[in-house]
Design a protein around this motif. Structure first.
Motif, PDB file in Angstrom:
ATOM      1  N   GLU A 158       6.062  16.250   9.102  1.00 36.09           N
ATOM      2  CA  GLU A 158       6.973  17.258   8.539  1.00 36.09           C
ATOM      3  C   GLU A 158       6.199  18.381   7.860  1.00 36.09           C
ATOM      4  OE1 GLU A 158       9.811  15.091   6.185  1.00 36.09           O
ATOM      5  OE2 GLU A 158      10.883  14.467   8.000  1.00 36.09           O
ATOM      6  N   LEU A 159       5.161  17.989   7.105  1.00 33.91           N
ATOM      7  CA  LEU A 159       4.306  19.012   6.467  1.00 33.91           C
ATOM      8  C   LEU A 159       3.719  19.953   7.522  1.00 33.91           C
ATOM      9  CD1 LEU A 159       2.184  17.216   3.702  1.00 33.91           C
ATOM     10  CD2 LEU A 159       4.206  18.638   3.425  1.00 33.91           C
ATOM     11  N   TYR A 160       3.249  19.267   8.597  1.00 32.82           N
ATOM     12  CA  TYR A 160       2.643  20.039   9.709  1.00 32.82           C
ATOM     13  C   TYR A 160       3.645  21.044  10.280  1.00 32.82           C
ATOM     14  CZ  TYR A 160       0.868  21.022  14.388  1.00 32.82           C
ATOM     15  OH  TYR A 160       0.463  21.639  15.526  1.00 32.82           O
ATOM     16  N   GLN A 161       4.868  20.548  10.528  1.00 28.74           N
ATOM     17  CA  GLN A 161       5.876  21.429  11.157  1.00 28.74           C
ATOM     18  C   GLN A 161       6.283  22.574  10.236  1.00 28.74           C
ATOM     19  OE1 GLN A 161       8.674  18.459  12.342  1.00 28.74           O
ATOM     20  NE2 GLN A 161       7.553  18.069  14.253  1.00 28.74           N
ATOM     21  N   THR A 162       6.416  22.274   8.949  1.00 28.15           N
ATOM     22  CA  THR A 162       6.773  23.327   8.000  1.00 28.15           C
ATOM     23  C   THR A 162       5.691  24.413   7.996  1.00 28.15           C
ATOM     24  OG1 THR A 162       7.749  21.608   6.645  1.00 28.15           O
ATOM     25  CG2 THR A 162       7.471  23.758   5.613  1.00 28.15           C
ATOM     26  N   LYS A 163       4.423  23.929   7.975  1.00 24.59           N
ATOM     27  CA  LYS A 163       3.308  24.886   7.965  1.00 24.59           C
ATOM     28  C   LYS A 163       3.308  25.718   9.246  1.00 24.59           C
ATOM     29  CE  LYS A 163      -0.119  25.814   5.318  1.00 24.59           C
ATOM     30  NZ  LYS A 163       0.132  26.401   4.028  1.00 24.59           N
ATOM     31  N   LYS A 221      -2.021  16.558   1.376  1.00 28.92           N
ATOM     32  CA  LYS A 221      -1.369  17.671   0.661  1.00 28.92           C
ATOM     33  C   LYS A 221      -2.363  18.793   0.389  1.00 28.92           C
ATOM     34  CE  LYS A 221       1.866  15.461  -2.289  1.00 28.92           C
ATOM     35  NZ  LYS A 221       2.174  15.203  -3.691  1.00 28.92           N
ATOM     36  N   ALA A 222      -3.553  18.386  -0.089  1.00 27.87           N
ATOM     37  CA  ALA A 222      -4.571  19.393  -0.425  1.00 27.87           C
ATOM     38  C   ALA A 222      -4.998  20.153   0.831  1.00 27.87           C
ATOM     39  CB  ALA A 222      -5.767  18.717  -1.080  1.00 27.87           C
ATOM     40  N   LYS A 266       0.845  -1.206   0.000  1.00 29.29           N
ATOM     41  CA  LYS A 266       0.000   0.000   0.000  1.00 29.29           C
ATOM     42  C   LYS A 266       0.878   1.252   0.000  1.00 29.29           C
ATOM     43  CE  LYS A 266      -4.361   0.583   1.879  1.00 29.29           C
ATOM     44  NZ  LYS A 266      -5.535   0.450   2.493  1.00 29.29           N
ATOM     45  N   ASP A 267       0.589   2.211  -0.883  1.00 31.41           N
ATOM     46  CA  ASP A 267       1.399   3.446  -0.792  1.00 31.41           C
ATOM     47  C   ASP A 267       0.567   4.609  -0.256  1.00 31.41           C
ATOM     48  OD1 ASP A 267      -0.242   4.152  -2.819  1.00 31.41           O
ATOM     49  OD2 ASP A 267       1.355   4.621  -4.265  1.00 31.41           O
ATOM     50  N   PHE A 268      -0.641   4.349   0.103  1.00 30.39           N
ATOM     51  CA  PHE A 268      -1.533   5.366   0.701  1.00 30.39           C
ATOM     52  C   PHE A 268      -1.604   6.646  -0.144  1.00 30.39           C
ATOM     53  CE2 PHE A 268       0.322   3.052   4.420  1.00 30.39           C
ATOM     54  CZ  PHE A 268      -0.809   2.299   4.720  1.00 30.39           C
ATOM     55  N   GLY A 269      -1.476   6.457  -1.457  1.00 30.06           N
ATOM     56  CA  GLY A 269      -1.453   7.608  -2.380  1.00 30.06           C
ATOM     57  C   GLY A 269      -2.639   8.532  -2.224  1.00 30.06           C
ATOM     58  N   GLU A 270      -3.801   7.933  -2.039  1.00 31.01           N
ATOM     59  CA  GLU A 270      -5.015   8.749  -1.947  1.00 31.01           C
ATOM     60  C   GLU A 270      -4.994   9.650  -0.706  1.00 31.01           C
ATOM     61  OE1 GLU A 270      -9.370   7.347  -1.857  1.00 31.01           O
ATOM     62  OE2 GLU A 270      -8.317   6.164  -3.420  1.00 31.01           O
ATOM     63  N   ILE A 271      -4.612   8.972   0.406  1.00 34.29           N
ATOM     64  CA  ILE A 271      -4.546   9.727   1.667  1.00 34.29           C
ATOM     65  C   ILE A 271      -3.524  10.848   1.555  1.00 34.29           C
ATOM     66  CG2 ILE A 271      -3.875   9.570   4.108  1.00 34.29           C
ATOM     67  CD1 ILE A 271      -5.157   6.803   4.138  1.00 34.29           C
ATOM     68  N   LYS A 272      -2.379  10.547   0.932  1.00 34.98           N
ATOM     69  CA  LYS A 272      -1.349  11.577   0.807  1.00 34.98           C
ATOM     70  C   LYS A 272      -1.825  12.763  -0.019  1.00 34.98           C
ATOM     71  CE  LYS A 272       3.213  10.066   0.842  1.00 34.98           C
ATOM     72  NZ  LYS A 272       4.281   9.205   0.317  1.00 34.98           N
TER      73      LYS A 272
END
Ligand code: DAH
Length: 346
Positions: free
Chosen positions: A69-74, A12-13, A2-8
């Protein structure tokens, strides 16, 4: 795997839409919090075949770390933006003109009163301030103004009771000083006085400055000498005095004191007798009353008139101020008129 592409894509959105701290914590709740989507993935572990469990677990963890990481950058972005906004808000424009403050200044009557005190203090006078509510005895009787004496009519009195009144002059300060102190006496009594009187040159409340000197061998000449010095310091070096006979119950002889007109002396077009508006062409202006202390007044205070003599004077402070500054109406002093008062800034 599973790459969880949908969730990612979803994550991102969502993170792209986050604009402030509140939306950011909403994002945390939705994806990274205990009940969030990513934490929810771990619950799927049960249905994963045992040999895939480690890989599945690692994949979920990678997504979590990636989302964190996304969270921290934001979070860092938002903090930075808030800081910039705060700097903008708190910026001080040092080129803006300063707010003007209007410092107060002393009232002209206070200024002249202080100036007068300085002149007489320079001649060795002490200062005494008596009460504004006086009794008949100090204000009249012991100043040689008996109950039925016609000179009581010279001053229109505000009576408080049969015996108490608002002092009509600072002369009761003479009596109080002589009661408290034996000669030599050299005292100045400044203060407010009250009379039922009101027009351009009279006010129901005004200010006087009493002077009293008692010692051996005091004469009218001493009075004139002191007053010469006083008027010269207040009105200018060339000012002269002239004594005219007058009547006050507490002095004998009594004089009215005129000063040579400083307006005529200053303005060459106004020569004495030439229509000067201040002295009305006479060359002289009346400024105060005084005289040799009446022997009866000394006796009333237990001072032997054979041994001592005295001089006394009473000066109207408003009158001196009006003359000095050319102020035409006494009421102006008591109206809080800023146009007038601001001219006396030091
Ligand atoms: N008390 C007088 C007045 O109010 C002024 C005065 C006159 C005071 C003569 C004196 C004096 O001491 O000697 O009009």
């Amino acid at each position: 795997m599973k790459d969880f592409g949908e969730i990612k894509e979803q994550v991102k959105a969502k993170i792209a839409e986050v604009k402030d701290g509140a939306q950011l914590s909403e994002f945390w709740q939705s994806y990274l919090g205990k009940t969030g989507v990513i934490s929810g993935l771990m619950k799927e572990m049960k249905s994963v075949p045992p040999e895939e469990k480690p890989n599945f677990g690692k994949a979920v963890n990678d997504v979590r770390v990636w989302a964190q990481e996304l969270y921290q950058t934001k979070q860092a972005e938002i903090k930075q933006r808030e800081l910039e906004r705060r700097y903008e808000r708190e910026t001080v424009d040092v080129t803006m003109p300063a707010l003007k403050r209007a410092p107060g200044n002393l009232h002209p009557i206070t200024l002249i009163k202080q100036e007068m005190i300085e002149v007489f203090a320079g001649m060795g006078f002490d200062i005494y301030e008596g009460p504004e509510i006086e009794d008949d005895d100090h204000n009249f009787t012991r100043l040689n103004v008996a109950k039925d004496h016609p000179s009581r009519d010279m001053q229109d009195t505000f009576w408080l009771t049969e015996d108490l009144l608002l002092r009509t002059h600072t002369s009761p300060g003479q009596i109080r000083t002589m009661d408290a102190k034996k000669p030599p006496i050299k005292v100045l009594v400044p203060g407010k006085v009250f009379r039922s009187d009101s027009d351009a040159t009279h006010s129901p409340m005004f200010s006087q400055m009493e002077g009293l000197v008692v010692d051996k061998g005091i004469t009218l000449c001493d009075l004139q000498g002191m007053l010469d010095r006083f008027v010269q310091q207040i009105f200018g070096g060339g000012t002269k005095t002239r004594l005219r006979p007058s009547y006050f119950p507490f002095t004998e002889p009594s004089v009215e004191v005129d000063v040579s007109c400083f307006e005529c002396a200053r303005e060459t077009e106004f020569l004495p007798g030439n229509g000067c508006p201040l002295c009305k062409g006479t060359g002289w202006i009346e400024v105060l009353g005084g005289g040799v202390v009446n022997k009866k007044v000394l006796e009333n205070c237990g001072i032997d008139p054979e041994e001592y003599s005295g001089l006394a004077f009473g000066i109207g402070i408003e009158r001196i101020t009006m003359l000095k500054y050319g102020i035409p109406n006494m009421g102006l002093f008591f109206e809080n008129n800023l146009d007038l008062l601001q001219q006396f800034k030091g």
